[in-house]
Design an enzyme around this catalytic site. Structure first.
Site, PDB file in Angstrom:
ATOM      1  N   SER A  18       0.889  -1.265  -0.106  1.00 26.95           N
ATOM      2  CA  SER A  18      -0.093  -0.395  -0.247  1.00 26.95           C
ATOM      3  C   SER A  18       0.700   1.359  -0.192  1.00 26.95           C
ATOM      4  O   SER A  18       1.764   1.137  -0.879  1.00 26.95           O
ATOM      5  CB  SER A  18      -0.269  -0.252   0.992  1.00 26.95           C
ATOM      6  OG  SER A  18      -2.145   1.212   1.017  1.00 26.95           O
ATOM      7  N   HIS A  45      -7.378  -5.820  -0.549  1.00 23.87           N
ATOM      8  CA  HIS A  45      -6.064  -5.661  -0.439  1.00 23.87           C
ATOM      9  C   HIS A  45      -4.938  -5.831   0.950  1.00 23.87           C
ATOM     10  O   HIS A  45      -4.226  -5.587   0.367  1.00 23.87           O
ATOM     11  CB  HIS A  45      -6.383  -4.170   0.287  1.00 23.87           C
ATOM     12  CG  HIS A  45      -5.129  -3.061   0.822  1.00 23.87           C
ATOM     13  ND1 HIS A  45      -4.970  -2.465  -0.922  1.00 23.87           N
ATOM     14  CD2 HIS A  45      -5.127  -2.134   1.340  1.00 23.87           C
ATOM     15  CE1 HIS A  45      -4.017  -1.421  -0.537  1.00 23.87           C
ATOM     16  NE2 HIS A  45      -4.067  -1.186   0.819  1.00 23.87           N
TER      17      HIS A  45
END
Length: 275
Positions: free
Chosen positions: A103, A255
């Site tokens: 991320s 994610h």
């Protein structure tokens, strides 16, 4: 036989960087793990045991997250975070590593590739942030209001750790008490919210397509098909702009790839490093 773990912190650019070092007796390579926004080394807890079978593994907490410092005199820009990571590696005596960034940690990794390519062999970007602009002017101005950190704390508390976890994982049945506690613990003190307020002001936008085009380091992009935080189309765009990159997409994955697919992620990392 129990493996050795070294933990500690190094004062870098006026802020403490917490680290965990898992040395291998006969390492093939060294990998450095860089976590994402509102996270810490905890997010790699399922990946580290697999990687340490073959590599030296270093995991750091980026300031102001996890157990790292939350100094208000530190510049929380991507560029300064990248410079701080490089200085950390130099102090620790590592001349060259493989980067694994998740991320926001992917964006820090990309800044390192842009600024210090000689320090990196290869980079693995897990659902990396990309193409985000700097915060809007009204938010930058608001962040200078006294006690704005209380609003930041309220905003994060309102969304809640559990709701955020439901957003970042595809299979919500994997969320348990250990996971909730691990992602909650770093936010039990007010200092981090003051530092996050500073980060709002300091954070520049993500690297431009032009700067990404200039990166020559081999990159492996690993994405979750159902990523709702950094959608797959960002990964496809990065794959296009990073001229020496490949993209792997995991089905039924969100994610939080290091938590959701540690075995598969490790498999592709090993293959990529060995090429």
């Amino acid at each position: 036989m129990e493996q050795t773990i070294f933990t500690g912190s190094k004062l870098i650019n006026g802020n403490d960087i917490y680290y965990e070092f898992y040395p291998h007796d006969q390492p093939k390579d060294t990998v450095l793990l860089i976590h994402g926004f509102l996270s810490s080394s905890f997010s790699f807890r399922r990946l580290i045991p697999l990687l340490r079978r073959e590599y030296n593994v270093i995991s750091i907490d980026l300031p102001p997250f996890g157990k790292s410092g939350k100094s208000l005199n530190f510049t929380y820009s991507y560029e300064n975070l990248a410079k701080s990571v490089i200085e950390f590696l130099r102090i620790m005596g590592f001349e060259k590593v493989h980067l694994i960034g998740h991320s926001m940690g992917g964006q820090i990794s990309l800044n390192i590739l842009h600024l210090y390519p000689s320090m990196v062999n290869k980079a693995i970007l897990l659902c990396s942030s990309g193409y985000l602009q700097r915060s809007k002017r009204h938010l930058l101005l608001s962040s200078r209001i006294p006690f704005f950190h209380i609003y930041v704390k309220y905003h994060l508390a309102r969304s809640g750790v559990l709701n955020n976890l439901k957003k970042v994982v595809h299979d919500q049945k994997m969320i348990d008490d250990e996971m909730i506690l691990g992602y909650t613990s770093p936010f039990l003190e007010d200092d981090i919210f003051k530092a996050l307020t500073r980060m709002i002001r300091d954070r520049e936008g993500d690297l431009t397509a032009e700067k990404l085009n200039s990166i020559e380091t081999p990159c492996l992009l690993i994405w979750g098909e159902h990523d709702r935080v950094v959608p797959l189309n960002v990964g496809k765009r990065l794959n296009k702009d990073l001229k020496n990159s490949d993209l792997i997409v995991f089905k039924d994955t969100g994610h939080l790839v290091p938590e959701e697919r540690p075995e598969d992620t490790t498999k592709y990392i090993r293959e990529f490093i060995a090429e």
